[in-house]
Design a protein around this motif. Structure first.
Motif: not given
Length: 169
Positions: A82-108
């Protein structure tokens, strides 16, 4: 990773009601840190037998991971995933790394909980949880839109998820 040692540390943190420090200890011990991480905060507990963690903050801004106070009442492997899931979201929302689509973020993030490609040191969860996370990944895949560019991008990973679910059934 020596789980006995980790559990000793976690129990000491819990004894002193240092839940946020325990969570920091875990992300450090399992290499989950990221520059875009702004720290932990508390969120409401759902119930004694379910938990919800969230990464909060605007895209491109530092993310705060919100955890329930009873986080460490759950199986350690599940907590780590669960922590890894959220820490991946931290990376996905970082400047230069942004994944805008929520479905893509959650799938990843759900895919990561199954295959541990980004965080290989995170242990596996029970088959029950693998099936649950696999089905969640497929749900977000469906939400990407039938035949969409995103679905084409993740078609191979979707097949891996389906095969895993089949093997576990």
């Amino acid at each position: 990773m020596n789980f006995e040692q980790i559990n000793l540390h976690l129990n000491a943190y819990k004894e002193h009601d240092q839940i946020l420090d325990a969570a920091k200890y875990l992300i450090s011990s399992f290499g989950l840190e990221h520059d875009n991480f702004a720290g932990f905060g508390f969120r409401e507990e759902l119930s004694p037998n379910s938990m919800l963690l969230t990464a909060e903050g605007a895209l491109g801004q530092a993310q705060r991971v919100m955890i329930p106070k009873n986080l460490f009442d759950f199986d350690l492997n599940l907590v780590l995933n669960m922590l890894a899931h959220e820490m991946l979201h931290v990376r996905q929302k970082a400047p230069g790394n942004i994944i805008e689509d929520k479905n893509e973020r959650e799938f990843q993030a759900y895919y990561e909980m199954l295959f541990h490609k980004v965080f290989p040191q995170v242990p596996e969860v029970s088959d029950f949880h693998k099936k649950f996370f696999g089905n969640k990944a497929l749900e977000y895949y469906r939400r990407m839109g039938e035949g969409s560019e995103l679905q084409r991008k993740y078609a191979e990973q979707k097949t891996e998820v389906e095969q895993l679910i089949d093997e576990l059934s």
